[in-house]
Design a protein around this motif. Sequence first.
Motif, mmCIF file in Angstrom:
data_model
loop_
_atom_site.group_PDB
_atom_site.id
_atom_site.type_symbol
_atom_site.label_atom_id
_atom_site.label_comp_id
_atom_site.label_asym_id
_atom_site.label_seq_id
_atom_site.Cartn_x
_atom_site.Cartn_y
_atom_site.Cartn_z
ATOM 1 N N HIS A 97 74.952 33.821 21.191
ATOM 2 C CA HIS A 97 75.056 34.875 20.158
ATOM 3 C C HIS A 97 76.633 34.862 19.479
ATOM 4 C CE1 HIS A 97 71.052 36.424 20.701
ATOM 5 N NE2 HIS A 97 71.315 36.588 21.995
ATOM 6 N N HIS A 98 77.193 33.524 19.246
ATOM 7 C CA HIS A 98 78.519 33.771 18.779
ATOM 8 C C HIS A 98 78.642 34.161 17.397
ATOM 9 C CE1 HIS A 98 81.926 31.206 16.841
ATOM 10 N NE2 HIS A 98 82.572 31.693 18.233
ATOM 11 N N LEU A 99 79.631 34.901 17.019
ATOM 12 C CA LEU A 99 79.750 35.262 15.604
ATOM 13 C C LEU A 99 80.390 34.356 14.876
ATOM 14 C CD1 LEU A 99 80.868 39.061 16.668
ATOM 15 C CD2 LEU A 99 78.597 38.326 16.231
ATOM 16 N N ARG A 100 79.468 34.215 13.682
ATOM 17 C CA ARG A 100 80.123 33.129 12.649
ATOM 18 C C ARG A 100 81.463 33.891 12.141
ATOM 19 N NH1 ARG A 100 76.920 28.988 13.720
ATOM 20 N NH2 ARG A 100 74.731 29.465 13.140
ATOM 21 N N SER A 101 82.432 32.972 11.883
ATOM 22 C CA SER A 101 83.729 32.954 11.502
ATOM 23 C C SER A 101 83.862 32.793 10.038
ATOM 24 C CB SER A 101 84.788 32.247 12.268
ATOM 25 O OG SER A 101 84.493 30.831 11.960
ATOM 26 N N SER A 102 82.744 32.591 9.207
ATOM 27 C CA SER A 102 82.930 32.472 7.721
ATOM 28 C C SER A 102 81.607 32.560 7.137
ATOM 29 C CB SER A 102 83.490 31.013 7.340
ATOM 30 O OG SER A 102 82.260 29.967 7.877
ATOM 31 N N ASP A 103 81.453 32.887 5.763
ATOM 32 C CA ASP A 103 80.321 32.709 5.073
ATOM 33 C C ASP A 103 80.057 31.182 4.790
ATOM 34 O OD1 ASP A 103 80.685 35.685 4.940
ATOM 35 O OD2 ASP A 103 81.347 35.568 2.905
ATOM 36 N N ALA A 104 78.727 31.007 4.751
ATOM 37 C CA ALA A 104 78.427 29.505 4.503
ATOM 38 C C ALA A 104 77.538 29.624 3.334
ATOM 39 C CB ALA A 104 77.756 29.010 5.681
ATOM 40 N N ARG A 105 77.775 28.714 2.174
ATOM 41 C CA ARG A 105 77.255 28.895 0.828
ATOM 42 C C ARG A 105 76.949 27.393 0.375
ATOM 43 N NH1 ARG A 105 76.677 33.324 -2.776
ATOM 44 N NH2 ARG A 105 78.396 34.221 -1.277
ATOM 45 N N ALA A 106 75.803 27.165 -0.049
ATOM 46 C CA ALA A 106 75.337 25.859 -0.681
ATOM 47 C C ALA A 106 76.114 25.783 -2.110
ATOM 48 C CB ALA A 106 73.851 25.685 -0.735
ATOM 49 N N THR A 107 76.858 24.801 -2.460
ATOM 50 C CA THR A 107 77.593 24.792 -3.731
ATOM 51 C C THR A 107 76.622 23.748 -4.486
ATOM 52 O OG1 THR A 107 79.112 23.014 -2.651
ATOM 53 C CG2 THR A 107 79.726 25.222 -2.575
ATOM 54 N N GLU A 108 75.846 23.356 -3.903
ATOM 55 C CA GLU A 108 74.772 22.480 -4.848
ATOM 56 C C GLU A 108 73.390 22.062 -4.142
ATOM 57 O OE1 GLU A 108 75.613 17.845 -3.841
ATOM 58 O OE2 GLU A 108 77.572 18.710 -4.514
ATOM 59 N N GLU A 109 72.742 21.590 -4.782
ATOM 60 C CA GLU A 109 71.253 21.314 -4.008
ATOM 61 C C GLU A 109 71.628 20.538 -2.516
ATOM 62 O OE1 GLU A 109 67.040 21.800 -4.379
ATOM 63 O OE2 GLU A 109 68.487 22.659 -5.420
ATOM 64 N N THR A 110 71.228 21.329 -1.506
ATOM 65 C CA THR A 110 71.455 20.815 -0.259
ATOM 66 C C THR A 110 70.434 20.849 0.942
ATOM 67 O OG1 THR A 110 73.833 21.609 -0.422
ATOM 68 C CG2 THR A 110 73.059 21.152 1.681
ATOM 69 N N VAL A 111 70.321 19.640 1.496
ATOM 70 C CA VAL A 111 69.429 19.432 2.792
ATOM 71 C C VAL A 111 70.328 19.328 4.027
ATOM 72 C CG1 VAL A 111 67.727 17.954 3.628
ATOM 73 C CG2 VAL A 111 67.884 17.983 1.228
ATOM 74 N N LEU A 112 69.704 20.383 4.878
ATOM 75 C CA LEU A 112 70.433 20.568 6.118
ATOM 76 C C LEU A 112 69.324 20.318 7.494
ATOM 77 C CD1 LEU A 112 71.914 24.024 5.779
ATOM 78 C CD2 LEU A 112 73.152 21.890 5.566
ATOM 79 N N GLN A 113 69.821 19.637 8.340
ATOM 80 C CA GLN A 113 69.029 19.640 9.447
ATOM 81 C C GLN A 113 69.762 20.979 10.425
ATOM 82 O OE1 GLN A 113 66.927 17.452 9.779
ATOM 83 N NE2 GLN A 113 66.247 17.462 12.194
ATOM 84 N N GLU A 114 68.605 21.817 10.982
ATOM 85 C CA GLU A 114 69.356 22.965 11.738
ATOM 86 C C GLU A 114 68.809 22.690 13.169
ATOM 87 O OE1 GLU A 114 68.787 27.774 12.403
ATOM 88 O OE2 GLU A 114 67.728 26.744 10.605
#
Length: 340
Positions: A97-114
């Motif tokens: 449950h580490h607290l995220r240190s930033s906002d994360a936003r896609a700046t273009e069409e993006t494919v991620l592996q979670e």
Amino acid sequence: MGSGVLAVQTGIPDSSIAAGASMGCARLSAVELALLQQYGRRRVLHAGDVLFRRGDAGTSMFIIISGAIGLDFCQDMPSKQLGAHDFFGELGLLIEHHLRSSDARATEETVLQEVSHADFQRLIDLDPEMVLFFLRRTLSRVVSSEQRLVDQLSRRNQELETALGNLYNANDELHQTRELVYCDDLTGLSNRRALTLYLQKAHRAGDGPQGLLLIDCDDFKGLNDSQGHLAGDHALQSVGRVLSSVASRDDIACRLGGDEFCVLLHRADEARLARAAEFVLEAVRGLVAYPGAAPGACSVSIGLVLIEAGRPWNSIYSRADRALYGAKRRGGNRACWSRR
């Protein structure tokens, strides 16, 4: 599968591993990417989609397969732009449950592996050597980021200390300027400007002073002529100290010019005004007006006025002035009232 991955991994030059670890690089090698793509789930984000917000609890890491992600930290830290094969959010795997240190936003069409915490545990069982290298690089990057943050905070602290020092200096200069503008430089009492400001504030507040003592030194010209101007200055300073002791926080003691002074009492009735005048007369009689003089070489005359609410200052001053010269005509060294 595990032995095959290890065989590929051993093809990574040691120098590349060392360089990656020392730089704290956030980009996966081809071997790491091939391995990690076997775990987790694919996610597709459109431009502008938010992946997580600063302060959200993190439980997974993300790998950019294609596209770009922008990380927006707090105001004091620059934003980051991440591209293909970059990874981020790995502390969510290592710290529950580490607290995220930033906002994360896609700046273009993006494919991620979670990659989730459970996925990462399976990866440890499959290829611990690869995970060890990955963790070394991750920890190096975290330490490097923390050091940059410490350096940044240290610089900010120095900037704040400098700004605070400048503020103190400016405050001192402002105080000195105010002293020059509103204080008489010989006696340290308020001057005419300060008196005007005092009267203006009292008028705006509707709570003006109730008593006035208008004071003038007796035969001050004779003192200057016989003893010199330094003796005259000494006498004025001595009288100023007496008047300063009469005025409380809400009152004002002023040097109007030459050897003329006044004290305005915020709260006064006839008895208090008379006591204040008697104190001034007695204190000045006991002064050693200048070096070598006997006590009593200097005296003052005082005009007393009880101030009626709403009366203009010029009218009040004129009444006190008439009372003052009435005291002088009677030989000085006394106080006279103006009751009209």
